[in-house]
Design a protein around this motif. Structure first.
Motif, short mmCIF file in Angstrom:
data_model
loop_
_atom_site.label_atom_id
_atom_site.label_comp_id
_atom_site.label_asym_id
_atom_site.label_seq_id
_atom_site.Cartn_x
_atom_site.Cartn_y
_atom_site.Cartn_z
N PHE A 122 101.59 -32.37 53.36
CA PHE A 122 102.52 -33.45 53.74
C PHE A 122 103.64 -33.69 52.73
CE2 PHE A 122 99.32 -36.43 51.73
CZ PHE A 122 100.16 -37.07 50.84
N MET A 123 103.48 -33.16 51.52
CA MET A 123 104.47 -33.42 50.47
C MET A 123 105.90 -33.05 50.85
SD MET A 123 104.39 -32.11 46.54
CE MET A 123 105.67 -30.87 46.57
N PRO A 124 106.14 -31.89 51.47
CA PRO A 124 107.54 -31.56 51.83
C PRO A 124 108.17 -32.58 52.78
CG PRO A 124 106.14 -29.62 52.05
CD PRO A 124 105.23 -30.79 51.80
N TYR A 125 107.37 -33.10 53.71
CA TYR A 125 107.88 -34.12 54.64
C TYR A 125 108.14 -35.44 53.91
CZ TYR A 125 105.99 -30.70 57.89
OH TYR A 125 105.70 -29.53 58.55
N MET A 126 107.22 -35.75 53.02
CA MET A 126 107.36 -36.98 52.24
C MET A 126 108.66 -36.99 51.45
SD MET A 126 104.82 -38.19 49.23
CE MET A 126 104.81 -39.87 48.68
N ILE A 127 108.95 -35.86 50.81
CA ILE A 127 110.16 -35.77 49.98
C ILE A 127 111.41 -35.70 50.86
CG2 ILE A 127 111.40 -34.32 48.33
CD1 ILE A 127 108.61 -33.61 47.14
N ALA A 128 111.36 -34.87 51.89
CA ALA A 128 112.54 -34.70 52.77
C ALA A 128 112.94 -36.01 53.44
CB ALA A 128 112.27 -33.63 53.81
N ASP A 129 111.94 -36.79 53.87
CA ASP A 129 112.22 -38.05 54.55
C ASP A 129 112.21 -39.25 53.59
OD1 ASP A 129 112.44 -36.71 56.96
OD2 ASP A 129 110.35 -37.06 57.52
N ASN A 130 112.00 -38.97 52.31
CA ASN A 130 112.03 -39.98 51.25
C ASN A 130 111.19 -41.21 51.61
OD1 ASN A 130 112.66 -41.08 48.80
ND2 ASN A 130 114.84 -41.31 49.19
N TRP A 131 109.92 -40.94 51.94
CA TRP A 131 109.02 -42.00 52.37
C TRP A 131 109.00 -43.18 51.40
CZ3 TRP A 131 103.80 -39.18 53.79
CH2 TRP A 131 104.02 -38.32 54.90
N LEU A 132 108.82 -42.87 50.12
CA LEU A 132 108.60 -43.94 49.14
C LEU A 132 109.79 -44.89 49.05
CD1 LEU A 132 106.89 -41.88 46.30
CD2 LEU A 132 105.79 -43.30 48.04
N PHE A 133 110.99 -44.34 49.03
CA PHE A 133 112.18 -45.20 48.97
C PHE A 133 112.35 -45.96 50.29
CE2 PHE A 133 116.62 -46.25 49.51
CZ PHE A 133 116.88 -46.92 48.32
N ASN A 134 112.09 -45.28 51.38
CA ASN A 134 112.34 -45.89 52.70
C ASN A 134 111.32 -46.93 53.10
OD1 ASN A 134 114.86 -44.80 53.43
ND2 ASN A 134 113.87 -42.83 53.80
N TYR A 135 110.25 -47.10 52.30
CA TYR A 135 109.38 -48.25 52.51
C TYR A 135 110.16 -49.56 52.34
CZ TYR A 135 105.09 -45.38 52.04
OH TYR A 135 104.08 -44.47 52.20
N SER A 136 111.30 -49.50 51.66
CA SER A 136 112.06 -50.72 51.37
C SER A 136 112.77 -51.29 52.59
CB SER A 136 113.09 -50.44 50.26
OG SER A 136 114.04 -49.48 50.70
N ASN A 137 112.89 -50.52 53.67
CA ASN A 137 113.60 -51.03 54.84
C ASN A 137 112.70 -50.97 56.08
OD1 ASN A 137 114.17 -48.37 56.26
ND2 ASN A 137 115.18 -48.00 54.30
N MET A 138 113.05 -51.77 57.06
CA MET A 138 112.21 -51.89 58.26
C MET A 138 112.18 -50.58 59.05
SD MET A 138 110.82 -54.84 58.18
CE MET A 138 110.40 -55.54 59.78
N GLU A 139 113.27 -49.87 59.06
CA GLU A 139 113.29 -48.59 59.78
C GLU A 139 112.29 -47.61 59.16
OE1 GLU A 139 116.37 -44.93 60.64
OE2 GLU A 139 117.21 -46.91 60.25
N GLY A 140 112.25 -47.58 57.84
CA GLY A 140 111.30 -46.70 57.15
C GLY A 140 109.86 -47.08 57.43
N ILE A 141 109.57 -48.39 57.44
CA ILE A 141 108.22 -48.85 57.74
C ILE A 141 107.86 -48.53 59.18
CG2 ILE A 141 106.82 -50.95 58.03
CD1 ILE A 141 107.04 -49.96 55.14
N SER A 142 108.81 -48.70 60.09
CA SER A 142 108.57 -48.37 61.49
C SER A 142 108.22 -46.89 61.65
CB SER A 142 109.79 -48.74 62.33
OG SER A 142 109.54 -48.49 63.69
N ARG A 143 108.96 -46.02 60.95
CA ARG A 143 108.67 -44.57 61.01
C ARG A 143 107.27 -44.28 60.46
NH1 ARG A 143 114.03 -43.63 59.41
NH2 ARG A 143 113.35 -43.26 57.29
N THR A 144 106.92 -44.95 59.37
CA THR A 144 105.59 -44.76 58.78
C THR A 144 104.49 -45.18 59.76
OG1 THR A 144 106.45 -45.09 56.55
CG2 THR A 144 104.09 -45.42 56.86
N LEU A 145 104.66 -46.33 60.37
CA LEU A 145 103.65 -46.82 61.33
C LEU A 145 103.56 -45.91 62.55
CD1 LEU A 145 104.48 -50.61 61.04
CD2 LEU A 145 102.35 -49.51 60.31
N ASN A 146 104.70 -45.40 63.01
CA ASN A 146 104.69 -44.43 64.13
C ASN A 146 103.95 -43.16 63.74
OD1 ASN A 146 106.17 -45.27 66.64
ND2 ASN A 146 107.66 -45.88 65.11
N GLY A 147 104.20 -42.68 62.53
CA GLY A 147 103.51 -41.48 62.05
C GLY A 147 102.02 -41.69 61.94
N MET A 148 101.61 -42.86 61.45
CA MET A 148 100.18 -43.16 61.34
C MET A 148 99.54 -43.23 62.73
SD MET A 148 99.49 -43.31 58.13
CE MET A 148 97.93 -44.16 58.03
#
Length: 195
Positions: A122-148
């Protein structure tokens, strides 16, 4: 707690951060081949999880979600709490979030040989989509919840949890803020005991 909190609670110690990050991908004691400091990061991760799971504030946050998400509510709270950490990052660190995250991605690439296969996948996807930084915005959290939700074959319905976050945003944020102070103190004590 989710990825960002575990990395942050490694107190800028690279080997501890690797262990703290990969711990969920390692079952039991199948880490004896790793360097001692990485093993200590795994132990720290588990201490943080035990503290979080037994603390009344995350339980209160989780209870608000339990009717809709059952046992997935704790996972959702972990993701919410990473959002509040990222959103309020300046309260907790002098290093800008973008720099902190970039440095951690570089660390993962430098220590790639230490990572479990699941993390390597999963690391390449994490880096490419910048998961950690994008936790800061609602769109990023929405993508994370959709992925889960996809990872649970759409059984968890976590993709709908963004609505709960929006509806109860001030309450979740207040709970995170109060809890994270206690968690930082606890994690720092455990980290210092590893030395």
């Amino acid at each position: 707690m989710n990825f960002l909190a575990h990395i942050y609670l490694s107190f800028d110690d690279d080997a501890i951060a690797i262990g703290n990050f990969v711990a969920d991908s390692i079952r039991g004691n199948k880490f004896k081949h790793l360097p001692k400091r990485v093993q200590q990061g795994i132990f720290l991760h588990r201490e943080i999880d035990t503290f979080t799971d037994s603390h009344p504030i995350p339980k209160k946050s989780s209870k608000r979600l339990h009717k809709n998400y059952s046992h997935y509510s704790r996972i959702i709270v972990d993701i919410y709490y990473d959002h509040f950490l990222a959103k309020n990052w300046d309260r907790y660190s002098d290093i800008p979030l973008a720099d902190f995250v970039e440095r951690f991605y570089d660390l993962l690439e430098d220590r790639y040989d230490l990572l479990p296969d699941g993390v390597k996948r999963f690391m390449p996807y994490m880096i490419a989509d910048n998961w950690l930084f994008n936790y800061s915005n609602m769109e990023g959290i929405s993508r994370t919840l959709n992925g889960m939700d996809r990872r649970t074959k759409n059984k968890s319905k976590m993709n709908f949890a963004i609505v709960d976050l929006e509806e109860h945003y001030p309450a979740f944020e207040a709970e995170f803020t109060e809890f994270f102070e206690a968690l930082r103190t606890f994690a720092k004590q455990k980290y210092l005991a590893l030395k």
